[in-house]
Design an enzyme around this catalytic site. Structure first.
Site, PDB file in Angstrom:
ATOM      1  N   LYS A  79      -0.949  14.629  38.707  1.00  0.00           N
ATOM      2  CA  LYS A  79      -1.395  15.991  38.385  1.00  0.00           C
ATOM      3  C   LYS A  79      -2.251  15.933  37.122  1.00  0.00           C
ATOM      4  CE  LYS A  79       0.959  20.485  38.509  1.00  0.00           C
ATOM      5  NZ  LYS A  79       2.285  21.109  38.348  1.00  0.00           N
TER       6      LYS A  79
HETATM    7  O1  G3P Z   1       4.007  24.122  38.090  1.00  0.00           O
HETATM    8  C1  G3P Z   1       3.037  25.059  37.827  1.00  0.00           C
HETATM    9  C2  G3P Z   1       3.465  26.482  38.041  1.00  0.00           C
HETATM   10  O2  G3P Z   1       4.130  26.633  39.255  1.00  0.00           O
HETATM   11  C3  G3P Z   1       4.100  27.150  36.876  1.00  0.00           C
HETATM   12  O3  G3P Z   1       4.584  28.430  37.177  1.00  0.00           O
HETATM   13  O4  G3P Z   1       5.947  30.407  36.613  1.00  0.00           O
HETATM   14  O5  G3P Z   1       5.362  28.762  34.825  1.00  0.00           O
HETATM   15  O6  G3P Z   1       3.643  30.272  35.758  1.00  0.00           O
HETATM   16  P1  G3P Z   1       4.892  29.517  36.024  1.00  0.00           P
END
Ligand code: G3P
Length: 217
Positions: A83
Site C-alpha cells: 500500500k
Molecule cells: O484503511 C483505510 C480506511 O479504510 C480508513 O478508514 O474510517 O479511518 O476513515 P477511516
C-alpha cells in the site's frame, strides 16, 4: 464484489473468516499501531489466515524508501499487496512495483484525477476514502461513480477498493456504483448480516414452529 476486512485484529479476523465471506484484508499505519504488535509479525499472521490480498502500507515518503520497504513487505507472503500513498513519489514507486510484479494498493485517494494517475501508474487497487470525504462535506460515493466511469472509458484494470466505509449502506451503494471491492471495519461487517425485520420475522416463524410440536430430524 470482493469484501475485505479493514483490521489488524487477528481474533476478529479468524472469527469472521469462518463465514467464507472475507476475501482479503487491508491495514494501515493507524491499525498497526492499534494492534500493538510488530508490523511484520501481524502481516504474516493475517496472510496465513486469508488466501486473498492483504494490504501492508509503506511508511517512507521518498521513492527509494518506498521501494525498499515495499519489497520487504512483499517478501512476507505471496498475497501481500504493498500500500502506497497517493503522492507523486507514491505513484513513481507504484510504476516500479508494477514492473517488478509487486501488487499495489494506492491509498488516500480523494479525487477522480488522482485515481486516473494511479491507474496510469499501474496500480492494482485504488482506495477512494468515502467516509472521510463525507466527513469533509463532499459526496464520497460520487467519487466511486466518477472513477468507475474513467476506468471503464479507458479499460484500466485497476480495481476500485472503496475504503473508509462507515455503514452497511456505504457497502451497498459502493456495489451499485460498480466498486470492485470494499474494505470494511469489523463492526460494520457484522452489521451487514442484520436487519430488524429479519429478527422479527424469525422470531414469529420460530414461535409458530414451536406450536406445531414437529421436528424436522
Ligand atoms: O484503511 C483505510 C480506511 O479504510 C480508513 O478508514 O474510517 O479511518 O476513515 P477511516
Amino acid at each position: 464484489m470482493q469484501l475485505f476486512l479493514d483490521t489488524t485484529d487477528t481474533a476478529v479476523l479468524k472469527d469472521l473468516a469462518t463465514t467464507g465471506l472475507v476475501d482479503g484484508v487491508t491495514t494501515n499505519p493507524t491499525l498497526i499501531a492499534k494492534s500493538g504488535r510488530p508490523m511484520a509479525e501481524v502481516i504474516a499472521e493475517i496472510c496465513g489466515l486469508v488466501e486473498g490480498p492483504v494490504s501492508a502500507e509503506v511508511a517512507a515518503m521518498d521513492v527509494e524508501g518506498m521501494l525498499a520497504e515495499g519489497r520487504k513487505l512483499a517478501a512476507i507472503a505471496t498475497n501481500v499487496v504493498v500500500k502506497v500513498p497517493l503522492t507523486r513519489n507514491g505513484l513513481i514507486a507504484t510504476s516500479e512495483f508494477a514492473v517488478e510484479g509487486i501488487q499495489t494498493n494506492v491509498t488516500l485517494c480523494f479525487s477522480a484525477a488522482q485515481a486516473l494517475l494511479a491507474a496510469k501508474a499501474g496500480a492494482s487497487y485504488i482506495s477512494p476514502f468515502i467516509g472521510r470525504l463525507d466527513d469533509h462535506g463532499a459526496d464520497g460515493m460520487e467519487l466511486i461513480r466518477e472513477i468507475r466511469a474513467i476506468y471503464d472509458n479507458y479499460g484500466y484494470d485497476t480495481e476500485i477498493l472503496a475504503a473508509s466505509i462507515r455503514t452497511p449502506a456505504h457497502v451497498a451503494e459502493a456495489a451499485i456504483a460498480g466498486s470492485d471491492c470494499a474494505t470494511i471495519p469489523p463492526a460494520t461487517f457484522e452489521a451487514l448480516f442484520k436487519h430488524p425485520l429479519t429478527d422479527k420475522g424469525l422470531e414469529q416463524f420460530m414461535a409458530d414452529w414451536a406450536k406445531t410440536g414437529q421436528s424436522i430430524l
